[in-house]
Design an enzyme around this catalytic site. Structure first.
Site, PDB file in Angstrom:
ATOM      1  N   THR A 119       0.825  -1.211   0.000  1.00  0.00           N
ATOM      2  CA  THR A 119       0.000   0.000   0.000  1.00  0.00           C
ATOM      3  C   THR A 119       0.860   1.262   0.000  1.00  0.00           C
ATOM      4  O   THR A 119       2.064   1.206   0.212  1.00  0.00           O
ATOM      5  CB  THR A 119      -0.879   0.008   1.264  1.00  0.00           C
ATOM      6  OG1 THR A 119      -0.028  -0.005   2.421  1.00  0.00           O
ATOM      7  CG2 THR A 119      -1.793  -1.203   1.310  1.00  0.00           C
ATOM      8  N   ASP A 120       0.199   2.394  -0.250  1.00  0.00           N
ATOM      9  CA  ASP A 120       0.896   3.674  -0.128  1.00  0.00           C
ATOM     10  C   ASP A 120       0.055   4.639   0.704  1.00  0.00           C
ATOM     11  O   ASP A 120      -1.006   4.275   1.209  1.00  0.00           O
ATOM     12  CB  ASP A 120       1.269   4.251  -1.505  1.00  0.00           C
ATOM     13  CG  ASP A 120       0.062   4.721  -2.306  1.00  0.00           C
ATOM     14  OD1 ASP A 120      -1.020   4.970  -1.728  1.00  0.00           O
ATOM     15  OD2 ASP A 120       0.202   4.856  -3.530  1.00  0.00           O
ATOM     16  N   ALA A 121       0.557   5.854   0.854  1.00  0.00           N
ATOM     17  CA  ALA A 121      -0.082   6.819   1.740  1.00  0.00           C
ATOM     18  C   ALA A 121      -1.498   7.197   1.300  1.00  0.00           C
ATOM     19  O   ALA A 121      -2.245   7.811   2.056  1.00  0.00           O
ATOM     20  CB  ALA A 121       0.786   8.075   1.873  1.00  0.00           C
TER      21      ALA A 121
END
Lengths: 131, 131, 131, 131
Positions: free
Chosen positions: B10-12
């Site tokens: 995942t990312d921010a």
């Protein structure tokens, strides 16, 4: 060495994914090696690579998207077959991550430990002499 | 092939980082190759690797932490030196990502294109015969 | 924008792992956005993020460890809710990877498309006016 | 938990990139949490995340492409605000990587430490009771 934080570095918690700090440490060590005049790709073509064998890391704070962190790389000790580094990651002079990293030299063809290349030992000694 | 989404993926933005879907496509192609009885590590030791040369991807939806997505891998066409795949990523039968991927075979020592190994061609033909 | 290739970027084929080129494209787009005076972390705190919705990529060559590649980012078209970019990765003026990338704006809280923030539209217009 | 090694995991040294073993450790901890009936995505939506705060790792061997490694996750100690794990990565019963990992709980909105959710504490106690 300064490193910018991009989307790729972050996770769903909104901060840098913890394993990515190890990449920044490795980028700083690679830059340290390159600054000593050693070409890792040339070593690799002779089946020589550096591998991390021991690491102790304290995570005290987090970087976020767009942050510009500073990564340090200090050689504490160089032995015949391994090097010990002290490395920090800072944001605006605040310590985020701190580590000691032990790196060994291996022959990638036989997956065997080997002595650190003399050109690197010589470059370290020369740098010390200059300091 | 089913793939679980972890923090690393995942990312921010709270969703899977877009480049990571390419890893899932590659995992599914690797599994497809392994299921044909081909060992990529053995090929690699003979300096043979598969590389993506062309890719078209549509991102229609996103996966989140803990999701279990399904990744498909369908061979559309096998030529002498390249293979064309159609690949999808689905979550609960909803299409998230769709791609066509063209893969070629290279000699890693000389960074040169080469014909697809006959053992793979034979395995593909045999599978078709069985179907 | 120049990007150095580290161990983390490479794979067992001895070259940059194909999905990592998408990270370089994203770093170049992020730098382009930052150079326009837009802070992505500030947007993110308002639940606004840019997501890739369509991508076409041609891989023509490969970068290796220690290489210093150049990544370009040219805005071809800006619409109300999406932007189209043309991006290249070059090594010593040799084209390695070429892509067209369509980016949309989403509200991360509702996973819904939204218009591009007017501050970005204005910054693009202002830059065009200056050119 | 078993993890297959793909191209994405390896580096130009021909083996798994060292930072990626941290991802496998995290996958195993996530699976351990999921098996306790805790949904990390649901916690995240309440701004609760687990973060690694201290880690000690010994790298004794390497995995290669196509290898199927086993990752263990043993809870050594659970305190009010942190958990201590012992984790190993093995290939054919041979120990490759060994780590102790200290994980804390944080509120992602304020980047502040917080107590471990009682539902997790209860699930741990219940599991112990069953053992």
């Amino acid at each position: 060495m300064q490193i910018r934080i991009y989307y790729e570095d972050t996770d769903a918690g909104g901060i840098v994914y913890h394993a990515n700090y190890l990449k920044y440490f490795e980028r700083a060590r690679s830059t340290w090696v390159r600054d000593l005049g050693i070409k890792q790709q040339a070593l690799l073509e002779q089946s020589i690579a550096f591998v991390v064998i021991d690491m102790s890391i304290q995570f005290k704070g987090s970087a976020k998207l767009d942050d510009l962190v500073t990564v340090t790389c200090e050689l504490l000790q160089a032995k015949r077959a391994s090097m010990l580094f002290k490395q920090d990651i800072l944001l605006d002079n605040k310590l985020l991550v701190s580590a000691t990293v032990k790196v060994a030299c291996v022959n990638t063809k036989y997956a065997k430990p080997m002595g650190i290349p003399t050109e690197l030992i010589d470059a370290i000694d020369k740098k010390k002499g200059n300091a």
